[in-house]
Scaffold this motif. Structure first.
Motif, mmCIF file in Angstrom:
data_model
loop_
_atom_site.group_PDB
_atom_site.id
_atom_site.type_symbol
_atom_site.label_atom_id
_atom_site.label_comp_id
_atom_site.label_asym_id
_atom_site.label_seq_id
_atom_site.Cartn_x
_atom_site.Cartn_y
_atom_site.Cartn_z
ATOM 1 N N TYR A 137 -3.197 7.269 1.358
ATOM 2 C CA TYR A 137 -2.338 7.005 2.507
ATOM 3 C C TYR A 137 -1.232 8.050 2.540
ATOM 4 O O TYR A 137 -0.578 8.285 1.514
ATOM 5 C CB TYR A 137 -1.720 5.609 2.422
ATOM 6 C CG TYR A 137 -2.739 4.507 2.590
ATOM 7 C CD1 TYR A 137 -3.123 4.089 3.862
ATOM 8 C CD2 TYR A 137 -3.341 3.912 1.490
ATOM 9 C CE1 TYR A 137 -4.070 3.092 4.031
ATOM 10 C CE2 TYR A 137 -4.290 2.913 1.645
ATOM 11 C CZ TYR A 137 -4.657 2.507 2.923
ATOM 12 O OH TYR A 137 -5.597 1.527 3.085
ATOM 13 N N LYS A 141 6.292 5.294 1.786
ATOM 14 C CA LYS A 141 5.885 4.060 1.126
ATOM 15 C C LYS A 141 7.149 3.241 0.861
ATOM 16 O O LYS A 141 8.196 3.825 0.529
ATOM 17 C CB LYS A 141 5.196 4.358 -0.213
ATOM 18 C CG LYS A 141 4.141 5.461 -0.177
ATOM 19 C CD LYS A 141 2.845 4.991 0.453
ATOM 20 C CE LYS A 141 1.755 6.026 0.324
ATOM 21 N NZ LYS A 141 1.961 7.216 1.152
ATOM 22 N N PRO A 142 7.055 1.920 0.968
ATOM 23 C CA PRO A 142 8.251 1.128 0.642
ATOM 24 C C PRO A 142 8.569 1.262 -0.850
ATOM 25 O O PRO A 142 7.664 1.370 -1.673
ATOM 26 C CB PRO A 142 7.838 -0.304 0.995
ATOM 27 C CG PRO A 142 6.344 -0.295 1.066
ATOM 28 C CD PRO A 142 5.910 1.102 1.377
ATOM 29 N N ALA A 143 9.866 1.260 -1.202
ATOM 30 C CA ALA A 143 10.261 1.362 -2.612
ATOM 31 C C ALA A 143 9.894 0.075 -3.335
ATOM 32 O O ALA A 143 9.564 0.065 -4.512
ATOM 33 C CB ALA A 143 11.749 1.635 -2.715
ATOM 34 N N SER A 144 9.972 -1.046 -2.607
ATOM 35 C CA SER A 144 9.547 -2.326 -3.175
ATOM 36 C C SER A 144 9.174 -3.235 -2.011
ATOM 37 O O SER A 144 9.500 -2.942 -0.865
ATOM 38 C CB SER A 144 10.669 -2.948 -3.997
ATOM 39 O OG SER A 144 11.759 -3.235 -3.152
ATOM 40 N N LEU A 145 8.500 -4.329 -2.313
ATOM 41 C CA LEU A 145 8.087 -5.258 -1.264
ATOM 42 C C LEU A 145 8.876 -6.555 -1.385
ATOM 43 O O LEU A 145 9.180 -7.001 -2.486
ATOM 44 C CB LEU A 145 6.597 -5.588 -1.396
ATOM 45 C CG LEU A 145 5.598 -4.449 -1.204
ATOM 46 C CD1 LEU A 145 4.180 -4.986 -1.383
ATOM 47 C CD2 LEU A 145 5.736 -3.805 0.168
ATOM 48 N N LEU A 161 6.113 -2.129 7.128
ATOM 49 C CA LEU A 161 5.548 -0.846 6.697
ATOM 50 C C LEU A 161 5.695 0.194 7.795
ATOM 51 O O LEU A 161 5.545 -0.123 8.969
ATOM 52 C CB LEU A 161 4.069 -1.002 6.354
ATOM 53 C CG LEU A 161 3.712 -1.912 5.180
ATOM 54 C CD1 LEU A 161 2.205 -1.942 4.995
ATOM 55 C CD2 LEU A 161 4.389 -1.466 3.899
ATOM 56 N N ASN A 164 1.248 5.026 8.292
ATOM 57 C CA ASN A 164 0.665 5.976 7.337
ATOM 58 C C ASN A 164 -0.666 6.446 7.892
ATOM 59 O O ASN A 164 -1.316 5.717 8.632
ATOM 60 C CB ASN A 164 0.408 5.283 5.994
ATOM 61 C CG ASN A 164 1.578 5.382 5.030
ATOM 62 O OD1 ASN A 164 1.493 6.044 4.014
ATOM 63 N ND2 ASN A 164 2.677 4.730 5.359
ATOM 64 N N GLU A 474 -4.686 7.425 -7.224
ATOM 65 C CA GLU A 474 -3.261 7.269 -7.564
ATOM 66 C C GLU A 474 -3.017 7.556 -9.043
ATOM 67 O O GLU A 474 -1.937 7.995 -9.428
ATOM 68 C CB GLU A 474 -2.767 5.843 -7.303
ATOM 69 C CG GLU A 474 -2.654 5.473 -5.844
ATOM 70 C CD GLU A 474 -3.804 4.597 -5.423
ATOM 71 O OE1 GLU A 474 -4.942 4.846 -5.894
ATOM 72 O OE2 GLU A 474 -3.572 3.671 -4.628
#
Lengths: 503, 90
Positions: A137, A141-145, A161, A164, A474
């Motif tokens: 993607y 990206k979010p740093a945390s959810l 989000l 992407n 990843e």
């Protein structure tokens, strides 16, 4: 005393025993090497650029091409190229132009990095038996959810989000404009990327109507000339890329000569037919990261925040700090274009001497973004000098999310890297706008060839990952432990953050 | 997979993908009131578990569990990456 003729670069000869006077060489050569005189084929070797179009189509393998038939007095300092450049400039007084990428024999860092494989303690994985996850993607990206669990146990995602791009293989095709390359070449690339689940770039040449069916897989470029840019263009692209700089010629703009601006190119670029298309050196509205941020956000606003915006910069000395700035400009990905990146035309002095290699640039950008805790803010795309799947694996280990290939995709369409793109008479129908030459390139045949290349590299990448005991991309990204430097100096090993072989 | 669940999974992958543990392992962690065991995503290392009354066993070998608790019934093999979680409820 005039300088006179310089020695031939190539000597072309035809074996009369083999030749059947079919004349295919005469028809195919767009550089004027061959002509038929009665029952003889006359050769003018001086015009040859070694593009191999004639040898590829000679049914009898009768043609041979030899490089540098006449020696200069050999000299380690005053090389042939140095002397010939001086002759050339003594005659013209001009800047020397050429096509393709860096042609100096700089050491190749990729070829001094070796990959890892598992033995016994850490089993390797067979990609034919186990799933191998190459999907990537591109974007923030979010740093945390933030999650909310209901009483019933349902989990709701509260984090919003940002868009992407989803690519099925980390190999994309870089920006080569309609103008720099022909329409059939772009059509072939577009078909190839749409079938392999990846993306291509338009370059700064607008988006031709015939590419609309493939727009889901096309990244549209906004560069300093703003050619071809309107709301229709922006909305059609899957993502938008702002080109600040280019690896082949960092610090300067672009120049597509008027001869290449035929009616169709003019229409797609939204400029008058036959006029030179000059992209200024800087964007005249960008003189700082704050200005860049305004353009990024304007483009997002114009497209209702539905598309990722990439920013492409050339790999230069302070690339890490610049990329960290770009990461704070609301951009979703930063493209780093190394000094081996190709181009349709660039001053040789820039192409060969300005910028740094992609390997060092990506490693330092990744390290800088991580040290500042903003690696998730942008994806990192590497381009410029990616020649094979091993390079893709190595650059991902050094921190890239994905790569752009340019020259490799052209080679898959027949390009022989003759480096004469700037002349506009490409015999393969790639870097030309002459209808009699562009019609040589069949979009479908070439789409299959490019598709095959992407597919082949993807398979090899999966095998390399499996051998390293890794089944998701990843886990390869930024995984410098999978690399070792072979005969690299300590300073460079430190920049790459890679250990030496044996360590 | 339902769209909502798909989006949640994608979000987890996007945010935490680079923290993913890859390579062969089986891990068992415990504190005074819980016990968790799981393996790598393709189970390159073994892990079995079994329950007997209020006892939960996690081991890499079935034989080890049977040695400790010969009357054990079913010994199950969790799927790759699927955690076994035990909690002490007072």
């Amino acid at each position: 005393m005039s300088i006179g003729s310089i020695p031939l670069r190539y000597k072309v000869s035809i074996d009369p025993e083999q030749c059947m006077l079919c004349g295919r060489c005469v028809d195919n050569c767009s550089y004027g090497v061959y002509r038929m005189e009665g029952d003889k084929i006359r050769i003018n070797s001086r015009n040859c650029v070694a593009c191999h179009r004639c040898t590829a189509f000679c049914p009898r393998d009768a043609i041979s091409i030899h490089e540098k038939p006449t020696d200069y007095r050999s000299h380690p300092v005053w090389t042939r190229k140095i002397r010939e450049n001086i002759f050339n400039q003594a005659k013209t007084g001009k800047i020397i132009l050429a096509g393709m990428g860096n042609a100096l024999p700089w050491p190749m860092i990729f070829d001094r990095l070796v990959l890892d494989a598992c033995q016994v303690t850490n089993p390797s994985i067979d990609p034919l038996r186990e799933p191998m996850e190459l999907r990537t993607y591109l974007g923030k990206k979010p740093a945390s959810l933030t999650l909310l669990e209901s009483k019933k146990g349902d989990v709701e995602l509260l984090t919003k989000l940002t868009p992407n791009l989803q690519i099925e293989t980390p190999i994309m095709i870089g920006h080569m404009s309609y103008g720099a390359i022909s329409l059939p070449a772009q059509q072939a690339l577009a078909r190839a990327v749409s079938r392999t689940g990846t993306f291509m770039g338009t370059g700064e040449g607008g988006l031709h109507e015939s590419l609309y069916p493939y727009q889901k897989n096309i990244i549209v470029q906004v560069a300093s000339g703003r050619f071809g840019v309107d709301i229709n263009y922006l909305e059609r692209g899957a993502a938008i890329e702002i080109k600040i700089g280019q690896g082949a010629k960092p610090g300067i703009g672009g120049h597509l000569p008027g001869e290449k601006i035929c009616a169709d190119v003019a229409c797609t670029r939204m400029i008058p037919e036959g006029s030179d298309a000059i992209s200024p050196t800087p964007h005249h509205d960008i003189y700082s990261i704050e200005d860049l941020k305004q353009l990024v956000r304007s483009l997002k606003e114009a497209t209702e925040w539905k598309k990722p915006v990439f920013v492409k910069i050339a790999a230069v000395h302070n690339v890490a700090a610049i990329a960290a700035g770009v990461a704070r400009s609301s951009a979703d990905a930063v493209v780093i274009d190394g000094f081996r990146g190709g181009t349709g035309a660039a001053p040789v002095v820039f192409r060969d001497h300005v910028g740094i290699p992609i390997e060092a640039a990506i490693a330092s950008v990744d390290a800088k973004l991580r040290s500042q805790g903003i690696r998730n803010e942008v994806s990192v795309i590497a381009s410029g000098g990616i020649r094979q799947s091993a390079d893709v694996a190595k650059i991902i280990c050094l921190g890239a999310d994905a790569v752009y290939i340019g020259t490799a995709a052209l080679v898959a369409m027949g390009c022989r890297v003759c480096g004469t793109c700037n002349r506009g008479v490409c015999a393969w129908g790639i870097a030309t706008q002459k209808p009699e030459l562009t019609q040589r390139l069949d979009p479908e045949t070439n789409a299959v060839q490019v598709e095959n290349l992407i597919h082949g590299w993807t398979l090899e990448l999966a095998e390399l990952m499996g051998a390293a005991g890794i089944n998701s991309i990843e886990s390869l990204r930024g995984n410098r432990d999978r690399l070792r430097g072979y005969m690299l100096d300590e300073g460079l090993l430190n920049v790459l953050d890679v250990k030496t072989i044996g360590a | 997979m339902p769209a909502k669940e798909q989006e949640l999974n994608r979000a987890i992958r996007l945010a935490y993908g680079s923290a993913m543990m890859n390579g062969p392992f089986a891990i068992c962690v415990a504190n005074e009131n819980s016990l968790v065991g799981f393996t790598d995503r393709i189970k390159l290392r073994p892990l079995v578990s079994a329950e007997h009354g209020d006892r939960l066993y996690i081991s890499s070998e079935e034989a080890a569990i049977r040695r400790i608790d010969p009357d054990i019934g079913n010994v199950t093999m969790p799927k790759a990456g699927e955690p076994v979680i035990g909690r002490v409820i007072a």
